[in-house]
Scaffold this active site. Structure first.
Site, PDB file in Angstrom:
ATOM      1  N   TYR A   1       8.028   8.330   2.389  1.00  0.00           N
ATOM      2  CA  TYR A   1       9.478   8.986   2.021  1.00  0.00           C
ATOM      3  C   TYR A   1       9.816   8.793   0.852  1.00  0.00           C
ATOM      4  CZ  TYR A   1      12.499   4.847   2.900  1.00  0.00           C
ATOM      5  OH  TYR A   1      13.027   3.651   2.698  1.00  0.00           O
TER       6      TYR A   1
ATOM      7  N   LYS B   1       6.765   3.170  -0.106  1.00  0.00           N
ATOM      8  CA  LYS B   1       7.772   3.524   0.689  1.00  0.00           C
ATOM      9  C   LYS B   1       7.610   4.254   2.005  1.00  0.00           C
ATOM     10  CE  LYS B   1      12.459   5.049  -0.914  1.00  0.00           C
ATOM     11  NZ  LYS B   1      13.340   4.108  -0.412  1.00  0.00           N
TER      12      LYS B   1
ATOM     13  N   GLU C   1      13.432  -9.012  -2.655  1.00  0.00           N
ATOM     14  CA  GLU C   1      14.498  -7.848  -3.034  1.00  0.00           C
ATOM     15  C   GLU C   1      15.532  -7.821  -1.751  1.00  0.00           C
ATOM     16  OE1 GLU C   1      12.383  -4.223  -2.566  1.00  0.00           O
ATOM     17  OE2 GLU C   1      11.093  -4.924  -1.005  1.00  0.00           O
TER      18      GLU C   1
ATOM     19  N   LEU D   1       9.786  -2.965  -3.398  1.00  0.00           N
ATOM     20  CA  LEU D   1       9.544  -1.503  -3.699  1.00  0.00           C
ATOM     21  C   LEU D   1       9.896  -1.437  -5.359  1.00  0.00           C
ATOM     22  CD1 LEU D   1       9.247   1.342  -2.263  1.00  0.00           C
ATOM     23  CD2 LEU D   1      11.863   1.440  -2.757  1.00  0.00           C
TER      24      LEU D   1
END
Ligand code: PDD
Length: 284
Positions: free
Chosen positions: A32, A146, A178, A202
């Protein structure tokens, strides 16, 4: 009810249906994007579509559309929605097939595009900063994809919800990776430090914007691994994402970050980010 796109059709969200055997539902087998749109202008669309291509390649799904097709489709969704500022959610799954882990021999990808209202973070979050907690990063080793299979991220994010905090910062083998749904920067002795892109995080589109703006502002910056000790001793900690933009973390694990107020570099970066958004809205 917003208009969404599903497999070639534009229709009201409430009428959009996916078969229960869709591999997105059964296996989380899909990828996505979330693309911010300001004043109906998609922000860094090319970069979002390039990251989509990276995710599709990584999970061995053919891209159902070229960039021009995606752009036309997204523009139509954006034009039909009632809000000028939107987060366009886009998902591609391996489609419906009898349940079997192995890829189906013939599969028709499911393509879904949905507009969501995008509201900038509340002024209080910008002015006062937000609280965060840390947790062990127990996700898989392909966090650069993702993927819609977000169970680990969901559970990690909920830890911070339960603690009344805005985000969970993730630590793996003594290093900052992250957040559960954001990238993280720290400021230490006047230098902005950013964990390098790798399979452990990401590659954020906002992360890239912040690094570009840091260079423009002449803010010293190093892209290199950040240790847990550096995170805990940081003068400033920032979160970045398409929906959070840039936010200062002013409490970490119930202790103040720096003096407990958003720091001077955050304020400069936040102002630069807002100015950059205005340029994009004007079509620059
Ligand atoms: N998430 N890291 C993770 C794990 C994320 O889920 C996100 C964004 C980011 C920031 O990426 P970007 O700057 O491109 O938004 C980093 C989106 C917003 C979401 O899942 O809703």
């Amino acid at each position: 009810m917003p208009t969404v796109y599903l497999n070639g059709q534009f229709l009201p969200l409430e009428e959009a249906r996916v078969p229960v055997l869709d591999r997105g539902f059964i296996f989380g087998d899909g990828v996505y994007e979330v693309i911010p749109v300001y004043s109906r202008r998609p922000f860094r669309l090319h970069e979002h579509l390039a990251r989509l291509q990276h995710s599709l390649d990584a999970v061995r799904l053919a891209n159902p559309h070229g960039e021009a097709e995606w752009t036309a489709l997204i523009e139509r969704i954006v034009a039909a929605a009632e809000w000028p500022d939107q987060g366009v959610y886009l998902q591609v799954t391996r489609g419906p097939a009898p349940r079997d882990h192995a890829f189906p021999k013939v599969a028709q990808a499911t393509v879904f595009v949905m507009p969501m209202e995008l509201t900038a973070p509340p002024e209080a979050a910008v002015d006062e900063g937000v609280a965060a907690i840390t947790a062990a990063d127990n996700r898989w080793l392909r966090c650069d994809i993702k993927a819609v299979s977000l169970l680990a991220n969901v559970l990690l994010r909920q830890l911070s919800v339960d603690a009344g905090c805005a985000e969970t910062l993730l630590l793996r083998d003594g290093f900052l990776t992250e957040g559960s749904a954001s990238n993280v920067f720290i400021v230490r002795a006047g230098t902005l430090l950013a964990p390098p892109k790798s399979h452990l995080m990401l590659p954020g589109i906002t992360y890239d914007v912040v690094l570009e703006l840091a260079a423009r502002l002449g803010l010293p910056c190093q892209v290199r691994p950040v240790t847990e000790a550096e995170l805990r001793a940081a003068d400033e900690v920032w979160l970045t994402s398409s929906t959070k933009e840039v936010l200062a973390v002013t409490r970490l694990d119930d202790r103040p970050v720096g003096d407990g107020r958003p720091g001077p570099r955050f304020r400069r970066m936040h102002a630069a980010y807002q100015e950059y958004k205005r340029t994009v809205m004007r079509g620059g």
